[in-house]
Design a protein around this motif. Structure first.
Motif, short mmCIF file in Angstrom:
data_model
loop_
_atom_site.label_atom_id
_atom_site.label_comp_id
_atom_site.label_asym_id
_atom_site.label_seq_id
_atom_site.Cartn_x
_atom_site.Cartn_y
_atom_site.Cartn_z
N VAL A 45 52.87 122.80 77.47
CA VAL A 45 54.25 122.36 77.25
C VAL A 45 54.56 121.22 78.22
O VAL A 45 55.06 121.44 79.33
N PRO A 46 54.25 119.97 77.86
CA PRO A 46 54.60 118.85 78.73
C PRO A 46 56.09 118.57 78.70
O PRO A 46 56.76 118.80 77.69
N CYS A 47 56.63 118.08 79.81
CA CYS A 47 58.07 117.85 79.97
C CYS A 47 58.83 119.16 79.72
O CYS A 47 59.84 119.19 79.01
N CYS A 48 58.36 120.24 80.34
CA CYS A 48 58.93 121.56 80.05
C CYS A 48 60.32 121.75 80.62
O CYS A 48 61.04 122.66 80.20
N GLY A 49 60.74 120.95 81.59
CA GLY A 49 62.05 121.16 82.19
C GLY A 49 62.17 122.55 82.78
O GLY A 49 61.28 123.02 83.50
N GLY A 68 53.28 125.03 81.59
CA GLY A 68 54.34 124.03 81.56
C GLY A 68 54.09 122.95 82.60
O GLY A 68 53.62 123.24 83.71
N ILE A 69 54.42 121.71 82.24
CA ILE A 69 54.22 120.57 83.14
C ILE A 69 55.52 119.78 83.23
O ILE A 69 56.11 119.45 82.19
N ASP A 70 55.96 119.47 84.43
CA ASP A 70 57.13 118.63 84.59
C ASP A 70 57.07 117.95 85.96
O ASP A 70 56.60 118.55 86.93
N LEU A 71 57.56 116.71 86.02
CA LEU A 71 57.51 115.96 87.27
C LEU A 71 58.64 116.32 88.23
O LEU A 71 58.56 116.06 89.42
N SER A 72 59.70 116.95 87.70
CA SER A 72 60.86 117.29 88.53
C SER A 72 60.63 118.62 89.24
O SER A 72 60.49 119.67 88.60
N ALA A 73 60.64 118.60 90.57
CA ALA A 73 60.45 119.82 91.34
C ALA A 73 61.57 120.82 91.09
O ALA A 73 61.34 122.04 91.04
N LEU A 78 63.07 126.22 88.56
CA LEU A 78 63.77 127.07 87.60
C LEU A 78 62.81 127.60 86.55
O LEU A 78 62.94 128.75 86.09
N ALA A 79 61.84 126.77 86.15
CA ALA A 79 60.84 127.23 85.18
C ALA A 79 60.01 128.37 85.76
O ALA A 79 59.67 129.34 85.06
N ARG A 80 59.67 128.29 87.04
CA ARG A 80 58.90 129.37 87.68
C ARG A 80 59.71 130.66 87.70
O ARG A 80 59.15 131.75 87.53
N ASP A 95 52.73 114.72 86.36
CA ASP A 95 52.99 113.76 85.30
C ASP A 95 52.60 114.35 83.95
O ASP A 95 51.44 114.72 83.73
N ALA A 96 53.56 114.44 83.03
CA ALA A 96 53.28 114.98 81.70
C ALA A 96 52.94 113.88 80.71
O ALA A 96 52.60 114.17 79.57
N ALA A 97 53.00 112.62 81.12
CA ALA A 97 52.75 111.52 80.20
C ALA A 97 51.27 111.32 79.94
O ALA A 97 50.86 111.02 78.82
#
Length: 253
Positions: A45-49, A68-73, A78-80, A95-97
């Protein structure tokens, strides 16, 4: 994604989870439902937010590795929390790109909702995500196109933020052979225009602009927005683009 944009999403994460995640759920449901039956392998799930896809993925695929992958810590934190207690679920802050080579032709599915339009090169990102699929794996992506509605808070904000911006855009999916490609509309309701503006400016995609331009700019924009907005409860039906594709055998790519 730039450091400034990642930092803005860190700051917006809590508000985004509270305000936009519930309102965007129908599109998340549509993206996950599009996966259907999958071959073996992890789901990426890239850009999982904040990972709103997770509960639905766990329900539909309870014994899969889900990443899940997201650049925003801030988003990843919150995802964790959402993934806590699920041993087969992991989060990557990165980087999810452009996906790590470890995922090349390894995944049963790649699913992403409302991340693609934020990336600097959506075509390249889609190619990377598609190349992560094993044969008969499924790609399911929902994103906001350049035009989501003719009239509504999204279109009014866009007109204020980018006056005269061209409606046309390069088609991110032009690099793929698609199984499905359609605009999917669902209603979103806001208590009033002021509530929407506050969420959009501070807990949504305008946060980076608000940080860069300052409080005076935001207040001026707010006044212009409210001047043209309707009174009271505001319901609109924006259209997001849903695309899906099936992974091919290596010799077919």
């Amino acid at each position: 994604m730039s450091d400034e944009l990642a930092r803005a999403w860190d700051e917006a994460a809590d508000g985004y989870e509270q305000y936009f995640v519930p309102r965007f759920r129908p599109w998340v449901e549509a993206a996950v439902a599009e996966l259907g039956d999958l071959p073996p392998g992890p789901i990426l799930v890239p850009c999982c937010g904040t990972f709103p896809e997770l509960d639905l993925l766990l329900e539909q695929f309870p014994n899969r590795e889900i990443v899940g992958i997201d650049l925003s810590a801030g988003m990843v934190e919150l995802a964790r929390q959402r993934a806590s207690g699920h041993d087969l679920v992991s989060l990557v802050e990165g980087d999810a790109a452009t996906l790590d080579p470890q995922w090349h032709r390894a995944c049963s599915a790649v699913v992403s909702v409302f991340g693609l339009q934020q990336l600097p090169d959506p075509q390249q990102a889609l190619s990377s995500w598609y190349d992560a699929l094993r044969s008969e794996g499924r790609l399911s992506v929902v994103y906001w196109p350049s035009v989501t509605e003719e009239d509504g808070p999204f279109s009014q904000m866009k007109a204020l933020l980018r006056p005269g911006a061209p409606a046309a855009e390069e088609d991110p999916a032009a690099v793929l052979t698609l199984d499905r490609d359609e605009l999917v509309r669902f209603p979103i309701t806001h208590d009033d225009a002021a509530t929407f503006f506050e969420a959009y400016a501070h807990s949504g995609p305008m946060r980076a602009t608000a940080n860069a331009r300052g409080a005076a700019y935001v207040e001026d924009l707010r006044a212009k927005f409210l001047q043209q907005a309707p009174d009271g409860e505001w319901t609109h039906r924006p259209a997001a683009r849903l695309i899906s594709a099936t992974g091919r055998a290596p010799t077919d790519r």
